[in-house]
Design a protein around this motif. Sequence first.
Motif, PDB file in Angstrom:
ATOM      1  N   ARG A  59     -11.221  51.258  33.374  1.00 27.11           N
ATOM      2  CA  ARG A  59      -9.762  51.816  33.768  1.00 27.11           C
ATOM      3  C   ARG A  59      -9.293  51.114  34.749  1.00 27.11           C
ATOM      4  N   SER A  60     -10.104  50.784  35.828  1.00 21.28           N
ATOM      5  CA  SER A  60      -9.443  50.113  37.000  1.00 21.28           C
ATOM      6  C   SER A  60      -9.180  48.609  36.715  1.00 21.28           C
ATOM      7  N   TYR A  61     -10.028  48.062  35.710  1.00 20.92           N
ATOM      8  CA  TYR A  61      -9.633  46.676  35.260  1.00 20.92           C
ATOM      9  C   TYR A  61      -8.530  46.695  34.643  1.00 20.92           C
ATOM     10  N   ASP A  62      -8.141  47.680  33.559  1.00 18.72           N
ATOM     11  CA  ASP A  62      -6.850  47.843  32.656  1.00 18.72           C
ATOM     12  C   ASP A  62      -5.820  47.984  33.830  1.00 18.72           C
ATOM     13  N   MET A  63      -5.849  48.716  34.763  1.00 19.01           N
ATOM     14  CA  MET A  63      -4.697  48.770  35.764  1.00 19.01           C
ATOM     15  C   MET A  63      -4.542  47.167  36.507  1.00 19.01           C
ATOM     16  N   ALA A  64      -5.720  46.612  36.792  1.00 20.39           N
ATOM     17  CA  ALA A  64      -5.372  45.391  37.263  1.00 20.39           C
ATOM     18  C   ALA A  64      -4.832  44.528  36.340  1.00 20.39           C
ATOM     19  N   CYS A  65      -5.144  44.345  34.869  1.00 14.52           N
ATOM     20  CA  CYS A  65      -4.458  43.661  34.003  1.00 14.52           C
ATOM     21  C   CYS A  65      -2.966  44.077  33.973  1.00 14.52           C
ATOM     22  N   ALA A  87       5.973  41.872  42.394  1.00 18.49           N
ATOM     23  CA  ALA A  87       4.773  42.836  42.868  1.00 18.49           C
ATOM     24  C   ALA A  87       5.297  44.150  43.390  1.00 18.49           C
ATOM     25  N   PRO A  88       6.371  44.295  44.198  1.00 15.57           N
ATOM     26  CA  PRO A  88       6.911  45.831  44.594  1.00 15.57           C
ATOM     27  C   PRO A  88       7.178  46.574  43.358  1.00 15.57           C
ATOM     28  N   ALA A  89       7.988  46.183  42.286  1.00 12.12           N
ATOM     29  CA  ALA A  89       8.260  46.827  41.132  1.00 12.12           C
ATOM     30  C   ALA A  89       7.041  47.192  40.250  1.00 12.12           C
ATOM     31  N   ALA A  90       6.152  46.379  40.132  1.00  9.81           N
ATOM     32  CA  ALA A  90       4.842  46.298  39.301  1.00  9.81           C
ATOM     33  C   ALA A  90       4.161  47.539  39.879  1.00  9.81           C
ATOM     34  N   VAL A  91       3.979  47.668  41.274  1.00  2.00           N
ATOM     35  CA  VAL A  91       3.129  48.628  41.844  1.00  2.00           C
ATOM     36  C   VAL A  91       3.738  49.850  41.718  1.00  2.00           C
ATOM     37  N   ALA A  97      -8.395  49.221  41.604  1.00  2.00           N
ATOM     38  CA  ALA A  97      -8.020  48.183  40.856  1.00  2.00           C
ATOM     39  C   ALA A  97      -8.108  46.960  41.493  1.00  2.00           C
ATOM     40  N   LEU A  98      -8.105  47.008  42.999  1.00  2.00           N
ATOM     41  CA  LEU A  98      -7.965  45.776  43.814  1.00  2.00           C
ATOM     42  C   LEU A  98      -9.154  44.883  43.494  1.00  2.00           C
ATOM     43  N   ASP A  99     -10.195  45.555  43.370  1.00  2.00           N
ATOM     44  CA  ASP A  99     -11.300  44.778  43.268  1.00  2.00           C
ATOM     45  C   ASP A  99     -11.482  43.718  42.060  1.00  2.00           C
ATOM     46  N   PHE A 100     -10.604  44.172  40.961  1.00  2.00           N
ATOM     47  CA  PHE A 100     -10.279  43.152  39.690  1.00  2.00           C
ATOM     48  C   PHE A 100      -9.448  42.232  39.896  1.00  2.00           C
ATOM     49  N   LEU A 101      -8.355  42.339  40.804  1.00  2.00           N
ATOM     50  CA  LEU A 101      -7.219  41.431  40.558  1.00  2.00           C
ATOM     51  C   LEU A 101      -7.752  39.964  40.836  1.00  2.00           C
ATOM     52  N   LEU A 146       0.177  41.611  45.164  1.00  2.00           N
ATOM     53  CA  LEU A 146      -0.054  42.842  44.583  1.00  2.00           C
ATOM     54  C   LEU A 146      -1.082  43.772  45.500  1.00  2.00           C
ATOM     55  N   LYS A 147      -1.994  43.064  45.890  1.00  2.00           N
ATOM     56  CA  LYS A 147      -2.786  43.565  46.998  1.00  2.00           C
ATOM     57  C   LYS A 147      -2.204  44.222  48.199  1.00  2.00           C
TER      58      LYS A 147
END
Length: 265
Positions: free
Chosen positions: A200-206, A217-221, A236-240, A256-257
């Motif tokens: 799920r965290s990976y999905d969020m990163a994707c 990045a601001p609008a995506a987050v 999700a940070l770990d997968f970006l 994004l980070k």
Amino acid sequence: MEVRRFLRGRLDDDRLDRVIAEVAERYDREDPSVRCLDADNWLSTPLVLDGDLFLKVISKQNSLVHALITTGRNLGVFSAGTEGFFEHFGTPYQMAKHELEATERMREIGLNAPEPLEALEIDDLGVVVLEYLPEFRPLDELDRETERELAPELFAALRTMHDHGLAHGDLRAENVLILDGDLYFIDATNVGTGGRKDARSYDMACGLAALEPLIGAPAAVEAAATAYTTEELLAALDFLDFVNIRPDHDCDAAALKGEIEKRAA
């Protein structure tokens, strides 16, 4: 594209003709029109019959390529500090059957997806038959304003998947189709049940990686934060970084980070 064609392989015309003939007979189509799609796809040969049936024909070579991709993804998520959670299929038919079942499950929980019709094994090939969505547009082919409007809907749909115990595993702009203003999801991959939380965290990163080049990045987050907590975004940070080295993603991972860390602070 040439590398993808080489890896995907080319099915003999005779084998494709047998697939077309059997599917046409099953659906009472006489002399159907056939259109081969030049899709950017490693894992199948896609066809459209009579403008309303979408076929993905999966060969043993496609299955081998899937195994290689799965290994690479698991190594990538291992580098992010988690166990690999992607799973391979043993046969082309199993690949087809999974796609049918994943599409059925998405529709069962209320998400838009093409109508799944059946999975077949024909001449040692896996064949999944789905509804063909005419005149759809991938998410990355819309104007920026529309992409911004749809971004919270994408994460709301992803949240629905996750709340029902599902993970997409291959979320990217090409796998989010827009038809009549609605989002449709395709091409979910095989994620093991033991790694669903990390998946799920990976999905969020994707999702973030898919949207950042389109809306920033601001609008995506901000869109992700309408469906997920700050703690979930931090996971999700770990997968970006790994997501960003995939050939089908090209985002500003540092931006994004930074946005997620600002929100956390």
